[in-house]
Design a protein around this motif. Structure first.
Motif, short mmCIF file in Angstrom:
data_model
loop_
_atom_site.label_atom_id
_atom_site.label_comp_id
_atom_site.label_asym_id
_atom_site.label_seq_id
_atom_site.Cartn_x
_atom_site.Cartn_y
_atom_site.Cartn_z
N VAL A 30 2.55 -2.69 -2.93
CA VAL A 30 1.54 -2.94 -1.88
C VAL A 30 2.12 -3.97 -0.92
O VAL A 30 2.06 -5.16 -1.14
CB VAL A 30 0.20 -3.43 -2.49
N ARG A 31 2.73 -3.45 0.14
CA ARG A 31 3.37 -4.30 1.14
C ARG A 31 3.18 -3.68 2.52
O ARG A 31 2.62 -2.60 2.64
CB ARG A 31 4.84 -4.50 0.82
N GLY A 32 3.66 -4.36 3.53
CA GLY A 32 3.41 -3.98 4.92
C GLY A 32 3.90 -2.61 5.36
O GLY A 32 3.34 -2.03 6.28
N ASP A 33 4.90 -2.06 4.71
CA ASP A 33 5.45 -0.78 5.17
C ASP A 33 5.11 0.36 4.22
O ASP A 33 5.97 1.03 3.70
CB ASP A 33 6.96 -0.90 5.35
N LEU A 34 3.82 0.59 4.03
CA LEU A 34 3.38 1.65 3.13
C LEU A 34 3.49 3.00 3.81
O LEU A 34 2.65 3.37 4.63
CB LEU A 34 1.93 1.42 2.70
N ARG A 41 3.21 7.59 -4.46
CA ARG A 41 3.68 6.93 -5.68
C ARG A 41 2.61 6.00 -6.23
O ARG A 41 2.37 5.96 -7.43
CB ARG A 41 4.97 6.16 -5.38
N LEU A 42 1.95 5.24 -5.35
CA LEU A 42 0.88 4.33 -5.78
C LEU A 42 -0.27 5.08 -6.45
O LEU A 42 -0.81 4.62 -7.45
CB LEU A 42 0.36 3.51 -4.60
N VAL A 43 -0.64 6.21 -5.87
CA VAL A 43 -1.72 7.01 -6.47
C VAL A 43 -1.32 7.47 -7.87
O VAL A 43 -2.11 7.41 -8.80
CB VAL A 43 -2.08 8.21 -5.56
N GLY A 44 -0.06 7.91 -8.03
CA GLY A 44 0.41 8.34 -9.34
C GLY A 44 0.45 7.20 -10.34
O GLY A 44 0.03 7.34 -11.50
N ILE A 45 0.96 6.05 -9.91
CA ILE A 45 1.01 4.88 -10.77
C ILE A 45 -0.40 4.46 -11.17
O ILE A 45 -0.66 4.13 -12.32
CB ILE A 45 1.77 3.72 -10.07
N ALA A 118 -3.88 -3.70 8.37
CA ALA A 118 -3.36 -4.93 7.77
C ALA A 118 -4.42 -5.66 6.93
O ALA A 118 -4.12 -6.18 5.85
CB ALA A 118 -2.82 -5.86 8.85
N ALA A 119 -5.65 -5.69 7.41
CA ALA A 119 -6.71 -6.39 6.68
C ALA A 119 -6.99 -5.70 5.34
O ALA A 119 -7.20 -6.38 4.32
CB ALA A 119 -7.99 -6.46 7.52
N GLU A 120 -7.01 -4.37 5.34
CA GLU A 120 -7.23 -3.63 4.09
C GLU A 120 -6.08 -3.85 3.13
O GLU A 120 -6.29 -4.03 1.93
CB GLU A 120 -7.41 -2.14 4.37
N LEU A 121 -4.87 -3.84 3.66
CA LEU A 121 -3.69 -4.06 2.83
C LEU A 121 -3.72 -5.44 2.18
O LEU A 121 -3.48 -5.59 0.98
CB LEU A 121 -2.42 -3.88 3.66
N ALA A 122 -4.06 -6.44 2.98
CA ALA A 122 -4.15 -7.82 2.46
C ALA A 122 -5.24 -7.92 1.40
O ALA A 122 -5.06 -8.59 0.37
CB ALA A 122 -4.41 -8.79 3.60
#
Length: 151
Positions: A30-34, A41-45, A118-122
């Protein structure tokens, strides 16, 4: 019963360590360049997160009923219940990231130019960070229980 207790303890510990690894992986990803690939990959993890968490509960219940200490040790142990509360809090904290990962992945598959706000990511990063911190309490409580505290 000694072998059953040992096998359940091994399974439980391996699953808990796996969950710790998954929380760590989510925190790193979970970083700025998703991009779309990272979101997929995140959904699978995260799917594995849910499966492993469910297996932890199942194996944990088996340890309570089929383990050497007996169910009374757990039911009347406040440290056990503190550990359960920490596990539940970690699970509740994981809901928001799960929902966001799925939504972001769907948006990215529909629009190649999609970028995660960005706000959602943070916000999601903070949830995953909180999961990690609360998760650290679980082995602390487990170590205390193994030494007879709380009973």
């Amino acid at each position: 019963m000694d072998t059953t207790d040992l096998l359940l303890a091994i399974a439980h510990h391996l699953l808990v360590f796996s969950l710790a690894g998954i929380i760590g992986a989510e925190f790193v990803l979970v970083r700025g360049d998703l991009g779309a690939a990272t979101l997929k990959r995140l959904v699978g993890i995260d799917r594995h997160y849910g499966i492993i968490a469910a297996l932890i509960v199942i194996v944990g219940i088996c340890r309570v009923y089929f383990g050497l200490k007996g169910w009374e040790f757990y039911v009347y142990n406040w440290v056990f219940w503190a550990k359960m509360v920490a596990f539940i809090i970690v699970g509740l904290l994981s809901i928001i990231p799960t929902v966001r990962f799925i939504a972001w992945s769907r948006q990215a598959s529909g629009s190649p130019s999609f970028t995660v706000p960005a706000a959602e990511l943070a916000s999601v990063k903070n949830y995953v960070r909180a999961e990690g911190f609360i998760f650290l309490l679980i082995p602390v409580f487990a170590a205390a229980m193994a030494r007879g505290y709380g009973y």
